[in-house]
Design an enzyme around this catalytic site. Structure first.
Site, short mmCIF file in Angstrom:
data_model
loop_
_atom_site.label_atom_id
_atom_site.label_comp_id
_atom_site.label_asym_id
_atom_site.label_seq_id
_atom_site.Cartn_x
_atom_site.Cartn_y
_atom_site.Cartn_z
N ASP A 37 -43.29 38.86 -23.41
CA ASP A 37 -43.65 40.44 -23.62
C ASP A 37 -42.77 41.23 -24.48
O ASP A 37 -42.24 40.67 -25.30
CB ASP A 37 -43.81 41.21 -22.11
N LYS A 59 -46.64 45.23 -25.10
CA LYS A 59 -47.19 46.68 -25.78
C LYS A 59 -47.02 46.03 -27.01
O LYS A 59 -45.89 45.87 -27.38
CB LYS A 59 -46.86 47.87 -25.43
N MET A 173 -35.07 51.68 -16.74
CA MET A 173 -36.16 52.50 -17.00
C MET A 173 -36.16 53.91 -16.64
O MET A 173 -36.86 54.43 -15.98
CB MET A 173 -37.28 51.83 -15.94
N1 SAH Z 1 -35.61 42.06 -16.29
C1 SAH Z 1 -35.16 43.16 -17.23
C2 SAH Z 1 -35.15 44.53 -16.76
C3 SAH Z 1 -36.80 44.98 -17.08
S1 SAH Z 1 -36.98 46.75 -16.64
C4 SAH Z 1 -33.49 42.85 -17.31
O1 SAH Z 1 -32.97 41.79 -16.21
O2 SAH Z 1 -32.89 43.05 -17.93
C5 SAH Z 1 -36.89 47.39 -18.23
C6 SAH Z 1 -35.58 47.97 -18.41
O3 SAH Z 1 -34.30 47.44 -18.72
C7 SAH Z 1 -35.76 48.95 -19.52
O4 SAH Z 1 -36.51 50.10 -19.35
C8 SAH Z 1 -34.31 49.15 -19.82
O5 SAH Z 1 -33.86 50.33 -18.94
C9 SAH Z 1 -33.88 47.90 -19.36
N2 SAH Z 1 -33.42 47.02 -20.60
C10 SAH Z 1 -33.69 45.84 -21.01
N3 SAH Z 1 -33.50 45.61 -22.24
C11 SAH Z 1 -32.51 46.39 -22.53
C12 SAH Z 1 -31.64 46.47 -23.78
N4 SAH Z 1 -31.82 45.40 -24.64
N5 SAH Z 1 -31.14 47.44 -23.77
C13 SAH Z 1 -31.10 48.75 -23.08
N6 SAH Z 1 -31.70 48.59 -22.02
C14 SAH Z 1 -32.51 47.50 -21.74
#
Ligand code: SAH
Length: 510
Positions: A37, A59, A173
């Site tokens: 994704d 997206k 998020m």
């Molecule tokens: N499964 C993922 C999270 C998915 S939800 C994990 O464990 O990291 C998606 C959210 O994760 C985004 O809206 C943001 O808040 C955060 N996120 C994911 N990657 C990020 C990054 N490189 N920098 C900042 N926020 C990040």
């Protein structure tokens, strides 16, 4: 269901391609299909083998992402075809990743699966911003919270409880509800002075942070204009962000480089760049294959083995060395018969010399500088005109050396042993161009004219003036200029010099 496939739900880590697990990386190599994704970075995607089917379900500019039901269906369909499916998800698949939902359909159909946890952004993005998620002096717990639910979704967040915890609060998020999050926490009694931070695109080459307080975070973020993905952190540990800042201090921290060399050779340059803190996207623009018609090679080798006078084998690239010996092997020529007292080896530069040493042969002649002319000159000054020269090279090798030798009165033969062909995994062409347009790639490295040509051929008709080309050697630079690229040349024709130049540029910029 004997020949049904299998699904691995794999965490890709937060962005930096090095933060995928060893197991995850191994699975990327063996998968038949990778379903990924939007959060997955090009630097990781480019490491998926070319032959692997890639399905993007996130997206992409202008397009909507697939719905969760569609994604579940795609995973199931591929597995039912008997494929090894890697479902690659940002961070950890179970941390707000809907990983659980993606497994339900597989369970229903009895499809075997494995879960490979990933490094979640909730912890690692903080680490890359110099914020320890816990610290004995400041906090004894950390909490990962969704910022989405503040908009009245199914399970609401208990701000009252959060405000009393005295722990590090990490909102995922939450960028669009930042104001509400901060206000709710203050309403529930947290001090407006509580340190708070917004961490944008953490662990990627373009990570940024805004360090502020609960009261002012929104205002300070509005000033710089934030992008996603981003994490909101609230708690005393945010105080340490400046003191512990480290990524930005790396010699090539925040620098992203596209490496276009052939796969086999790319890693030397990539390692040097990674060592200095750069992000590297390896996307070879050329490939090499041995020549199909071996008759010229066979004739030349026979000649060499029959003659008793001094003669030279001239090799002008590490690939040339590899190809030469692999052809000898294919012809089943015993090296003891081939290597005689009268046989000499000349190489064009140190990399070729090193490649030759791997076969236990130390070059008899190498010019101080690396160019066809310099090699010609070295022959002119130290080799007798009676000695025969055999140039085993790429079919497309340029004429500088032969022209020089002809003029100097040498007897030589050119024997093409391999082709260099323009070649790029077309899957990523659009993403590469998009990153260049967004200025997310700081350098595109070109180490030979053929890498320039391969890149241009893959990318197609574009305005190349936005390509920040960094080239080894004048000839490579000439080609890059011909396509109108924005060209710089490393002072010396070595990869170290190229890396040094990038470091200098960054120092000037900082
Ligand atoms: N499964 C993922 C999270 C998915 S939800 C994990 O464990 O990291 C998606 C959210 O994760 C985004 O809206 C943001 O808040 C955060 N996120 C994911 N990657 C990020 C990054 N490189 N920098 C900042 N926020 C990040």
């Amino acid at each position: 269901m004997s020949n049904c496939g299998k699904v691995w739900l794999v965490g890709a880590g937060p962005g930096d391609a090095g933060l995928i697990t060893v197991k995850g990386k191994a699975l990327l190599e063996l998968a038949d299909v990778v379903i990924y994704d939007a959060l997955i970075q090009l630097e990781l995607l480019a490491q998926i083998p070319e032959k692997t089917k890639k399905i993007h379900v996130g997206k992409r500019a202008g397009n909507h992402s697939a719905t969760q039901e569609q994604i579940n269906q795609i995973i199931l369909e591929e597995a039912l075809k008997g494929k090894k499916v890697v479902r690659l998800k940002g961070g950890d698949p179970f941390v707000f990743g809907r990983g659980g939902e993606e497994l339900e359909l597989l369970l229903e159909h009895g499809i075997p699966f494995e879960i490979v946890p990933g490094i979640t952004s909730a912890v690692s993005v903080l680490a890359y911003a110099g914020i320890p998620v816990t610290h004995r002096e400041f906090t004894s717990s950390f909490h990962v919270i969704t910022g989405h639910t503040s908009k009245g979704k199914k399970k609401s967040v208990n701000y009252q409880a959060l405000a009393k915890l005295d722990g590090t609060l990490i909102f995922l998020m939450g960028s669009s509800s930042m104001e509400e999050i901060c206000n709710r926490l203050m309403q529930e009694g947290m001090s407006p002075d509580t340190p708070a931070a917004l961490l944008e695109r953490g662990t990627t080459a373009r990570q940024r942070k805004v360090i502020s307080t609960l009261e002012h975070l929104k205002r300070d973020c509005d000033r710089v204009g934030i992008q996603t993905p981003a994490i909101i952190v609230v708690g005393q540990v945010c105080r340490l962000a400046n003191q512990l800042e480290w990524v930005e201090k790396l010699p090539l921290g925040g620098v992203q480089v596209l490496v276009t060399r052939e796969k086999k050779k790319a890693s030397t340059l990539s390692k040097k760049l990674l060592e200095q803190g750069a992000h590297v996207i390896e996307l070879p623009a050329i490939g090499t294959t041995a020549i199909e018609d071996k008759s010229e090679f066979q004739i030349a080798v026979k000649e060499i083995m029959q003659q008793k006078t001094v003669q030279w084998i001239v090799l002008t690239s590490p690939t040339g060395v590899e190809m030469f010996f692999s052809l000898l092997k294919k012809e089943k020529i015993d090296l003891r018969r081939f290597l005689s007292d009268t046989l000499r080896f000349a190489v064009s530069g140190s990399a070729t010399a090193v490649a030759l040493e791997r076969y236990g042969i130390y070059a008899d002649l190498m010019p101080k500088k690396f160019s066809g002319k310099d090699l010609g000159r070295a022959f002119e000054t130290s080799v007798d005109r009676n000695e025969k020269l055999y140039l085993f090279r790429s079919e497309l090798a340029d004429e500088e050396l032969p022209n020089y030798l002809a003029e100097a009165g040498f007897y030589y033969k050119e024997i093409p042993i391999y082709h260099t062909i323009p070649h790029m995994d077309l899957e990523w062409v659009e993403s590469v161009w998009d990153s260049i347009e967004k200025k997310e790639i700081d350098y595109v490295t070109f180490t030979s004219a053929s890498t320039v040509k391969g890149f241009v051929q893959a990318i197609g008709e574009r305005d190349f003036s936005i390509v920040p080309a960094i080239c080894i050697g004048e000839k490579t630079a000439d080609w890059a200029r011909r396509y109108g690229m924005n060209v710089s040349i490393s002072p010396e024709a070595t990869m170290d010099s190229m890396v040094k130049m990038m470091i200098k540029n960054k120092e000037r910029f900082d």
